[in-house]
Design a protein around this motif. Structure first.
Motif, PDB file in Angstrom:
ATOM      1  N   THR A   1      -1.576  10.931   2.828  1.00 46.71           N
ATOM      2  CA  THR A   1      -1.580   9.631   3.486  1.00 46.71           C
ATOM      3  C   THR A   1      -0.936   9.747   4.860  1.00 46.71           C
ATOM      4  O   THR A   1       0.143  10.330   4.993  1.00 46.71           O
ATOM      5  CB  THR A   1      -0.806   8.586   2.654  1.00 46.71           C
ATOM      6  OG1 THR A   1      -1.432   8.439   1.378  1.00 46.71           O
ATOM      7  CG2 THR A   1      -0.776   7.233   3.348  1.00 46.71           C
ATOM      8  N   GLU A   2      -1.603   9.202   5.843  1.00 48.42           N
ATOM      9  CA  GLU A   2      -1.043   9.173   7.192  1.00 48.42           C
ATOM     10  C   GLU A   2      -0.110   7.971   7.293  1.00 48.42           C
ATOM     11  O   GLU A   2      -0.529   6.825   7.135  1.00 48.42           O
ATOM     12  CB  GLU A   2      -2.163   9.066   8.232  1.00 48.42           C
ATOM     13  CG  GLU A   2      -1.698   9.262   9.659  1.00 48.42           C
ATOM     14  CD  GLU A   2      -2.842   9.272  10.648  1.00 48.42           C
ATOM     15  OE1 GLU A   2      -2.583   9.108  11.857  1.00 48.42           O
ATOM     16  OE2 GLU A   2      -4.003   9.424  10.213  1.00 48.42           O
TER      17      GLU A   2
ATOM     18  N   ASN B   1      -9.496   8.927  -5.269  1.00 47.18           N
ATOM     19  CA  ASN B   1     -10.377   8.740  -4.125  1.00 47.18           C
ATOM     20  C   ASN B   1     -11.110   7.408  -4.259  1.00 47.18           C
ATOM     21  O   ASN B   1     -11.851   7.190  -5.211  1.00 47.18           O
ATOM     22  CB  ASN B   1     -11.387   9.895  -4.064  1.00 47.18           C
ATOM     23  CG  ASN B   1     -12.177   9.888  -2.771  1.00 47.18           C
ATOM     24  OD1 ASN B   1     -11.665   9.500  -1.729  1.00 47.18           O
ATOM     25  ND2 ASN B   1     -13.420  10.317  -2.838  1.00 47.18           N
ATOM     26  N   ALA B   2     -10.882   6.513  -3.317  1.00 50.34           N
ATOM     27  CA  ALA B   2     -11.513   5.193  -3.375  1.00 50.34           C
ATOM     28  C   ALA B   2     -13.011   5.305  -3.150  1.00 50.34           C
ATOM     29  O   ALA B   2     -13.489   6.184  -2.420  1.00 50.34           O
ATOM     30  CB  ALA B   2     -10.892   4.278  -2.322  1.00 50.34           C
ATOM     31  N   ASP B   3     -13.773   4.416  -3.770  1.00 44.82           N
ATOM     32  CA  ASP B   3     -15.227   4.397  -3.607  1.00 44.82           C
ATOM     33  C   ASP B   3     -15.635   3.874  -2.233  1.00 44.82           C
ATOM     34  O   ASP B   3     -16.687   4.255  -1.707  1.00 44.82           O
ATOM     35  CB  ASP B   3     -15.865   3.517  -4.688  1.00 44.82           C
ATOM     36  CG  ASP B   3     -15.631   4.059  -6.080  1.00 44.82           C
ATOM     37  OD1 ASP B   3     -15.996   5.223  -6.330  1.00 44.82           O
ATOM     38  OD2 ASP B   3     -15.067   3.335  -6.915  1.00 44.82           O
TER      39      ASP B   3
ATOM     40  N   PHE C   1      -4.559   4.057  -2.116  1.00 47.81           N
ATOM     41  CA  PHE C   1      -4.837   5.042  -3.159  1.00 47.81           C
ATOM     42  C   PHE C   1      -4.465   6.477  -2.777  1.00 47.81           C
ATOM     43  O   PHE C   1      -4.710   7.395  -3.547  1.00 47.81           O
ATOM     44  CB  PHE C   1      -6.317   4.980  -3.542  1.00 47.81           C
ATOM     45  CG  PHE C   1      -6.720   3.659  -4.132  1.00 47.81           C
ATOM     46  CD1 PHE C   1      -6.423   3.342  -5.439  1.00 47.81           C
ATOM     47  CD2 PHE C   1      -7.381   2.720  -3.358  1.00 47.81           C
ATOM     48  CE1 PHE C   1      -6.783   2.119  -5.984  1.00 47.81           C
ATOM     49  CE2 PHE C   1      -7.751   1.488  -3.884  1.00 47.81           C
ATOM     50  CZ  PHE C   1      -7.443   1.183  -5.205  1.00 47.81           C
ATOM     51  N   GLY C   2      -3.905   6.672  -1.608  1.00 46.90           N
ATOM     52  CA  GLY C   2      -3.582   8.031  -1.173  1.00 46.90           C
ATOM     53  C   GLY C   2      -2.257   8.527  -1.720  1.00 46.90           C
ATOM     54  O   GLY C   2      -1.312   7.758  -1.922  1.00 46.90           O
ATOM     55  N   GLY C   3      -2.186   9.838  -1.973  1.00 47.30           N
ATOM     56  CA  GLY C   3      -0.924  10.456  -2.342  1.00 47.30           C
ATOM     57  C   GLY C   3      -0.036  10.609  -1.114  1.00 47.30           C
ATOM     58  O   GLY C   3      -0.495  10.497   0.024  1.00 47.30           O
TER      59      GLY C   3
ATOM     60  N   ALA D   1       0.807  -1.219   0.000  1.00 44.78           N
ATOM     61  CA  ALA D   1       0.000   0.000   0.000  1.00 44.78           C
ATOM     62  C   ALA D   1       0.840   1.269   0.000  1.00 44.78           C
ATOM     63  O   ALA D   1       0.339   2.351  -0.326  1.00 44.78           O
ATOM     64  CB  ALA D   1      -0.921   0.000   1.215  1.00 44.78           C
ATOM     65  N   TYR D   2       2.113   1.121   0.398  1.00 48.61           N
ATOM     66  CA  TYR D   2       2.996   2.289   0.472  1.00 48.61           C
ATOM     67  C   TYR D   2       4.433   1.785   0.484  1.00 48.61           C
ATOM     68  O   TYR D   2       4.720   0.696   0.990  1.00 48.61           O
ATOM     69  CB  TYR D   2       2.727   3.100   1.747  1.00 48.61           C
ATOM     70  CG  TYR D   2       3.778   4.136   2.058  1.00 48.61           C
ATOM     71  CD1 TYR D   2       3.785   5.362   1.407  1.00 48.61           C
ATOM     72  CD2 TYR D   2       4.787   3.876   2.989  1.00 48.61           C
ATOM     73  CE1 TYR D   2       4.773   6.306   1.675  1.00 48.61           C
ATOM     74  CE2 TYR D   2       5.765   4.821   3.275  1.00 48.61           C
ATOM     75  CZ  TYR D   2       5.758   6.025   2.611  1.00 48.61           C
ATOM     76  OH  TYR D   2       6.734   6.954   2.876  1.00 48.61           O
TER      77      TYR D   2
END
Length: 256
Positions: free
Chosen positions: A209-210, A165-167, A203-205, A100-101
């Motif tokens: 993203t935390e 942005n995820a659904d 999906f975060g930039g 995810a990252y």
């Protein structure tokens, strides 16, 4: 004799109803191979072999998708021990994984995609869920994990991050950092009558993203890897009547 025959009849009806309810419960899930059990474990030996040995699922970018199995030919992708940590399957013998990252440019994010056997129904609410566990050797944990529900296949012809942005997201968009077992991701989605693909990943930039550093579990040997890697199991989409039916149980309250 009449009483015995009556009892046998009642027992037979009960058994039929039990089997029928069990089958219906399985049929409620719209995701094919949601537990990744339809995998040729005996030939599985390394990362990136999901499309080769796991039915239905595939990678959405040029980064190959991973599947893990108990009794796999290669230790890299075994269960419970593998190169990313130690984790039993939530159920069955298999689970999948995605990155995810990553802080290492050589380790790209990965995304898992599957086509649903039927399109979602218009104006019907669905509970989208899966079990998730942060791999033990991950140095980081992140939020912005989600599901994209789409009317067409998503194919990104490169290995770049998908920033959108995820659904479907967890209600609190929490940082998933639980390693010692599984917790539940869940959220709701209302169909338009056209959706037939789902895509799972981070999906975060980097700016929204935390990102949290996590400690290696006690007793775990080997260096931490500069990424946030997650195992997932039991991917499910089920039609519901109200949001209250889509519960993540203790995962909503767990605060690590």
């Amino acid at each position: 004799m009449k009483i015995k025959n009556l009892l046998r009849a009642v027992s037979s009806v009960t058994l039929i109803l039990t089997c029928t309810l069990g089958l219906n419960a399985q049929d409620d899930n719209l995701v094919p191979n949601g537990g990744f059990e339809d995998t040729n474990i005996k030939k599985l030996k390394s990362y990136g072999q999901m499309e080769e040995f796991c039915m239905d699922w595939f990678a959405a970018t040029e980064v190959p998708a991973d599947v893990f199995g108990e009794g796999a030919k290669g230790d890299k992708v075994g269960i419970p021990e593998n190169n990313y940590g130690t984790q039993d399957a939530a159920t069955g013998l298999c689970y999948a994984g995605f990155r995810a990252y990553s802080k290492d440019p050589k380790l790209k994010r990965s995304y898992l995609e599957v086509k649903l056997p039927n399109t979602l129904e218009k104006d019907v609410m669905y509970c989208v869920s899966f079990d998730i566990s942060l791999a033990d050797k991950s140095r980081y944990a992140v939020n912005e994990i989600g599901v994209i529900v789409n009317d067409r296949k998503i194919e990104q012809p490169n290995d770049g991050d998908m920033i959108q942005n995820a659904d479907v997201k967890q209600k609190t968009n929490k940082v998933f950092q639980y390693m010692e077992g599984w917790e539940k991701f869940c959220g709701t989605f209302v169909g338009t009558g056209q959706e037939e693909y789902i895509l799972i990943g981070g999906f975060g930039g980097r700016n929204n993203t935390e990102i949290e550093k996590v400690s290696r579990p006690s007793g775990m040997t080997g260096a931490q890897i500069n990424h946030a890697y997650y195992f997932i199991d039991n991917v499910s989409i089920v039609a519901i009547q109200a949001k209250s039916q889509c519960k993540c149980s203790k995962a909503d309250e767990r605060d690590m």
